[in-house]
Design an enzyme around this catalytic site. Structure first.
Site, PDB file in Angstrom:
ATOM      1  N   ASP A  62       0.719  -1.297  -0.750  1.00 31.29           N
ATOM      2  CA  ASP A  62       0.141  -0.070   0.141  1.00 31.29           C
ATOM      3  C   ASP A  62       0.928   0.889  -0.212  1.00 31.29           C
ATOM      4  O   ASP A  62       2.266   1.472   0.381  1.00 31.29           O
ATOM      5  CB  ASP A  62      -0.861   0.524   1.368  1.00 31.29           C
ATOM      6  CG  ASP A  62      -1.798  -0.977   1.195  1.00 31.29           C
ATOM      7  OD1 ASP A  62      -1.983  -1.968   0.061  1.00 31.29           O
ATOM      8  OD2 ASP A  62      -2.470  -1.061   2.029  1.00 31.29           O
ATOM      9  N   HIS A 204       3.903  -1.907   2.861  1.00 25.57           N
ATOM     10  CA  HIS A 204       4.011  -0.617   2.659  1.00 25.57           C
ATOM     11  C   HIS A 204       5.250  -0.780   1.700  1.00 25.57           C
ATOM     12  O   HIS A 204       6.709  -0.713   1.942  1.00 25.57           O
ATOM     13  CB  HIS A 204       4.070   0.024   3.679  1.00 25.57           C
ATOM     14  CG  HIS A 204       2.185   0.295   4.102  1.00 25.57           C
ATOM     15  ND1 HIS A 204       2.438  -1.308   4.896  1.00 25.57           N
ATOM     16  CD2 HIS A 204       1.422   0.679   3.740  1.00 25.57           C
ATOM     17  CE1 HIS A 204       0.973  -0.524   5.579  1.00 25.57           C
ATOM     18  NE2 HIS A 204       0.534   0.005   4.722  1.00 25.57           N
TER      19      HIS A 204
HETATM   20 NI    NI Z   1      -1.894   3.374   2.971  1.00 23.42          NI
END
Ligand code: NI
Length: 237
Positions: A62, A204
């Site tokens: 993400d 991430h």
């Molecule tokens: Ni996020």
């Protein structure tokens, strides 16, 4: 003809239930014995998947793209022949269009993480939908493909967001808190200790530690027989 097809289907389903109830160690060769003649390719693949002991997991990233760490991750995944899913944050894309194109070219799945990192359940339906649409449009303009998968920031979601009826919301079931620990060791240990087939792992690609940890996890789990798929491939099962 219809009756015959229905019979075949029932036999096929019973076979699946029977085999599943038996033992895990059926080999591919044995599986073929239980397939009715005329089973289509998709049905064969499904059975094969169930009995080949496929240990599939999906790595998801993400908040990117990041100008340095995302390309580093893409290089690492390419070298390993591994596909992942990227939930793109719209506001991070400007100037990094080539990275998105590379993702697409490398066979990764590109999903939507909103335009800015807002908690969509706290926004008005209009704002949330604008967020999603603006990002979908941008990704489509760059890659030629409109995203079908959405991961709302914080996993915070409101079912009334009708603008997304054509999208699939994808959350996760393994969260090593990579953004918090920023520790390669902790992230790797967390995942390797808990991972199970079918897991969707949240990471991430905006932290160097997360990228390093992800590649280390790929190497270790590949040796353990895991394969890495995109979430659309995982969710079909
Ligand atoms: Ni996020």
């Amino acid at each position: 003809m219809k009756w015959k097809a229905a019979c075949l289907l029932v036999v096929f389903i019973l076979d699946i239930i029977f085999i599943k109830a038996m033992h895990q160690s059926y080999t591919d060769a044995k599986n073929t014995l239980f397939l009715p003649a005329g089973a289509d390719a998709e049905a064969r693949d499904e059975v094969r998947r169930q009995f080949s002991g496929d240990k599939q997991i999906a790595l998801t990233f993400d908040d990117g793209p990041h100008s340095v760490y995302t390309p580093r991750l893409l290089d690492g995944l390419r070298k390993r022949g591994v596909h992942a899913t990227f939930f793109i944050l719209g506001e991070n894309v400007e100037g990094k269009e080539a990275i998105l194109k590379q993702m697409k070219e490398d066979g990764h799945l590109i999903g939507n993480h909103g335009y800015t990192h807002v908690q969509m359940s706290k926004e008005s339906v209009l704002t949330a939908c604008q967020q999603i649409e603006q990002n979908n449009r941008q990704i489509e303009e760059i890659t030629g493909t409109r995203p079908e998968y959405l991961r709302p920031p914080y996993g915070s979601w409101n079912d009334e967001l009708e603008c997304t009826t054509d999208m699939t919301v994808v959350l996760w079931n393994l969260d090593p808190l990579d953004w918090k620990t920023k520790s390669v060791k902790k992230v790797v240990r967390y995942i390797e200790k808990r991972v199970e087939p079918g897991d969707i792992i949240l990471l991430h690609d905006v932290y160097p530690t997360s990228v390093e940890a992800a590649l280390e996890v790929v190497d270790t789990l590949t040796k353990q027989g895991y394969t890495f798929v995109t979430v659309d491939e995982l969710l079909i099962d």
